[in-house]
Design an enzyme around this catalytic site. Structure first.
Site, PDB file in Angstrom:
ATOM      1  N   HIS A   1       4.777  12.158  11.065  1.00  0.00           N
ATOM      2  CA  HIS A   1       4.479  10.723  10.871  1.00  0.00           C
ATOM      3  C   HIS A   1       4.780   9.995  12.185  1.00  0.00           C
ATOM      4  O   HIS A   1       4.099  10.215  13.175  1.00  0.00           O
ATOM      5  CB  HIS A   1       5.307  10.232   9.668  1.00  0.00           C
ATOM      6  CG  HIS A   1       4.937   8.885   9.115  1.00  0.00           C
ATOM      7  ND1 HIS A   1       3.788   8.212   9.447  1.00  0.00           N
ATOM      8  CD2 HIS A   1       5.566   8.072   8.208  1.00  0.00           C
ATOM      9  CE1 HIS A   1       3.735   7.064   8.794  1.00  0.00           C
ATOM     10  NE2 HIS A   1       4.801   6.954   8.040  1.00  0.00           N
TER      11      HIS A   1
ATOM     12  N   HIS B   1      -5.560  13.669  10.928  1.00  0.00           N
ATOM     13  CA  HIS B   1      -5.050  12.573  10.094  1.00  0.00           C
ATOM     14  C   HIS B   1      -5.267  12.915   8.627  1.00  0.00           C
ATOM     15  O   HIS B   1      -6.239  13.577   8.279  1.00  0.00           O
ATOM     16  CB  HIS B   1      -5.743  11.248  10.431  1.00  0.00           C
ATOM     17  CG  HIS B   1      -4.943  10.065  10.002  1.00  0.00           C
ATOM     18  ND1 HIS B   1      -5.055   9.516   8.757  1.00  0.00           N
ATOM     19  CD2 HIS B   1      -3.977   9.348  10.649  1.00  0.00           C
ATOM     20  CE1 HIS B   1      -4.211   8.502   8.664  1.00  0.00           C
ATOM     21  NE2 HIS B   1      -3.536   8.380   9.783  1.00  0.00           N
TER      22      HIS B   1
ATOM     23  N   ASP C   1      -1.229   8.156  17.955  1.00  0.00           N
ATOM     24  CA  ASP C   1      -0.101   8.745  18.672  1.00  0.00           C
ATOM     25  C   ASP C   1      -0.515   9.594  19.877  1.00  0.00           C
ATOM     26  O   ASP C   1       0.335   9.985  20.675  1.00  0.00           O
ATOM     27  CB  ASP C   1       0.753   9.589  17.710  1.00  0.00           C
ATOM     28  CG  ASP C   1       1.377   8.735  16.625  1.00  0.00           C
ATOM     29  OD1 ASP C   1       1.715   7.579  16.920  1.00  0.00           O
ATOM     30  OD2 ASP C   1       1.500   9.205  15.486  1.00  0.00           O
TER      31      ASP C   1
ATOM     32  N   ARG D   1      -7.251   2.595  16.479  1.00  0.00           N
ATOM     33  CA  ARG D   1      -6.054   2.198  17.232  1.00  0.00           C
ATOM     34  C   ARG D   1      -5.990   2.995  18.533  1.00  0.00           C
ATOM     35  O   ARG D   1      -5.588   2.493  19.577  1.00  0.00           O
ATOM     36  CB  ARG D   1      -4.790   2.448  16.390  1.00  0.00           C
ATOM     37  CG  ARG D   1      -4.780   1.668  15.080  1.00  0.00           C
ATOM     38  CD  ARG D   1      -3.637   2.082  14.174  1.00  0.00           C
ATOM     39  NE  ARG D   1      -3.698   3.478  13.797  1.00  0.00           N
ATOM     40  CZ  ARG D   1      -2.779   4.117  13.090  1.00  0.00           C
ATOM     41  NH1 ARG D   1      -1.692   3.478  12.705  1.00  0.00           N
ATOM     42  NH2 ARG D   1      -2.921   5.389  12.778  1.00  0.00           N
TER      43      ARG D   1
ATOM     44  N   SER E   1       5.951   6.232   4.985  1.00  0.00           N
ATOM     45  CA  SER E   1       6.909   5.115   5.054  1.00  0.00           C
ATOM     46  C   SER E   1       6.541   3.993   4.083  1.00  0.00           C
ATOM     47  O   SER E   1       7.430   3.362   3.497  1.00  0.00           O
ATOM     48  CB  SER E   1       7.046   4.584   6.488  1.00  0.00           C
ATOM     49  OG  SER E   1       5.792   4.363   7.060  1.00  0.00           O
TER      50      SER E   1
END
Ligand code: CMX
Length: 423
Positions: free
Chosen positions: A262, A308, A363, A317, A232
């Site tokens: 993504h 990743h 995620d 995160r 993005s």
């Protein structure tokens, strides 16, 4: 006009001077050589972009303007946005001026709601978001000034106007999409007395538990940026390098964010967790997890939320959200399943040689946390990711425009060219 324009003007002068000096002193230094494997392999590891809002060292994870995520988890999205735009955290007065400026830009044009209401009921929430952004193109201050003629040096100012307008409106649009798409009742209008996180919490109308407001704030901060090479971010910069305005470039970028490798991975991950729980009647044992990892891989699917393209550690995160869950609802069965997967999945993925990073990314956990608070509509999760990521993507665009970044135009080669090289 808020302090942000003055603060950025000062910094941009310094940055331009340094940029000019670096290019004249070391313009021919080599950053990266590109191998045939990298050209075929998504350009992994090729150093060919400049991004100052954040960096992602493979052994540290997200660092925003020199500050690791662990130092930002108590900040507001406005503070982090100011940090990305200027390089410094705001003083108390600067933060007030900046937050007030954003609060004054929240109102969403009525035609956006008309467009969203006219869409088929089964439209994906990301299509609704991207269409809403695109239709607001006529609001672009940059496009309007460009048409009237504007000096190149000053183009960043109207780009910043577009950035602030978009960042201010997106929580209202995103919350409206949630309520409209999932029949949650009337749209709740923005409240100009509230900051970004507080108002998004208020407009979603999912829960009045104060912890959920803290979660929204953490969510908006933790997903704000991830350097310049992810799909993005790269898409935003490529599109805006043609001097397309931010309405075009942000909606294009979010079309990339909507992909399962993504931004869609958070919904895929929770779906996988719930399927596992249904199959095994609750939180699975370690052996059951090993079995399901093998079966998922055999079926040709990836293990969502793991791996990743850059990181080679557990995503900080992920740690931030795991700590949040441990503090607020350690015994929730879905959260317990996510925690147990974390104990077993990396060891299983380590056995598969081709996987470079067996550790979880952000995620793997966020879906479970949103689910706990009652936000159970998976297809919405990427919209929330987009609201946060708009901070980094718009900050990168304003800075690139200020630095007069030229049109992107890398060179492609043909297969024959590769054949000749390989011999
Ligand atoms: N499950 C199964 N296979 C995986 C895997 C996973 N979680 N992670 C990597 N692999 C596979 C890749 O598909 C690739 O296989 P092929 O060579 O057969 O195509 C191989 O291992 C090598 O991949 P890699 O170099 O380790 O990772 P990539 O840079 O190619 O891909 C990513 C990175 C994120 C797309 C990948 O790890 C993946 O698909 N993960 C699951 C989806 C996910 O969680 N995405 C969220 C990313 C977070 C973000 O966007 O910020």
């Amino acid at each position: 006009m808020s302090i942000i324009f003055d603060r950025m003007s000062e910094r941009i002068e310094e940055w331009r001077m340094e940029d000019w000096q670096l290019k004249s002193k070391g313009g021919n230094k080599v950053l990266s050589e590109v191998t045939v494997a990298q050209a075929y392999g998504g350009m992994r590891g090729v150093r060919a972009l400049i991004c100052d809002t954040s960096r992602v060292p493979q052994d540290k994870g997200l660092i925003v303007r020199g500050m690791p995520l662990a130092e930002l988890v108590d900040k507001t999205p406005e503070e982090v946005y100011f940090l990305m735009l200027t390089g410094d955290l705001p003083t108390k007065d600067e933060l007030k001026s900046f937050t007030d400026d954003i609060k004054a830009r929240k109102n969403v044009p009525a035609y956006v709601w008309d467009l969203l209401r006219a869409m088929p009921r089964d439209t994906h929430p990301m299509v609704m978001l991207n269409s809403a952004i695109l239709i607001m193109h006529k609001e672009s201050v940059f496009a309007d000034e460009y048409d009237r003629g504007i000096k190149k040096d000053d183009q960043w100012k109207s780009t910043l106007e577009d950035a602030l307008n978009l960042v201010a409106k997106l929580p209202a649009i995103a919350a409206g999409i949630y309520r409209m798409k999932f029949n949650k009742g009337e749209i709740i209008p923005p409240d100009s007395s509230m900051d970004l996180a507080g108002d998004y919490f208020h407009m979603l109308g999912v829960s009045d538990v104060p912890d959920f407001k803290d979660l929204i704030r953490l969510y908006l901060v933790a997903h704000c940026d991830h350097e310049g090479g992810n799909v993005s971010a790269l898409a935003t910069q490529v599109i805006s390098s043609s001097l397309a305005d931010l309405y075009y470039s942000l909606s294009g970028a979010f079309n990339g964010l909507a992909g399962p490798l993504h931004g869609l991975a958070n919904q895929e991950s929770l779906k996988w967790v719930l399927e596992i729980m249904e199959k095994y009647g609750g939180t699975p044992t370690n052996n059951q997890i090993k079995e399901i990892v093998a079966k998922t891989m055999e079926s040709g699917k990836v293990i969502p939320g793991y791996g990743h393209a850059v990181l080679r550690i557990t995503d900080p995160r992920f740690d931030a959200f795991l700590n949040f869950g441990k503090k607020h609802f350690p015994n929730d069965p879905v959260f317990l399943t996510v925690s147990r997967l974390y104990e077993v999945v990396p060891e299983e993925l380590k056995k598969i040689e081709k996987i470079k990073n067996p550790w979880p990314n952000v995620d793997a956990v966020t879906g479970a946390i949103l689910y706990y608070y009652g936000l159970k509509e998976f297809s919405y999760y990427t919209v929330m990711f987009a609201v946060s990521r708009s901070l980094g993507l718009t900050a990168q665009t304003v800075i690139n425009r200020a630095m007069l970044t030229p049109l992107f135009r890398p060179k492609s080669v043909s297969t024959q060219y590769i054949r000749d090289i390989v011999g």
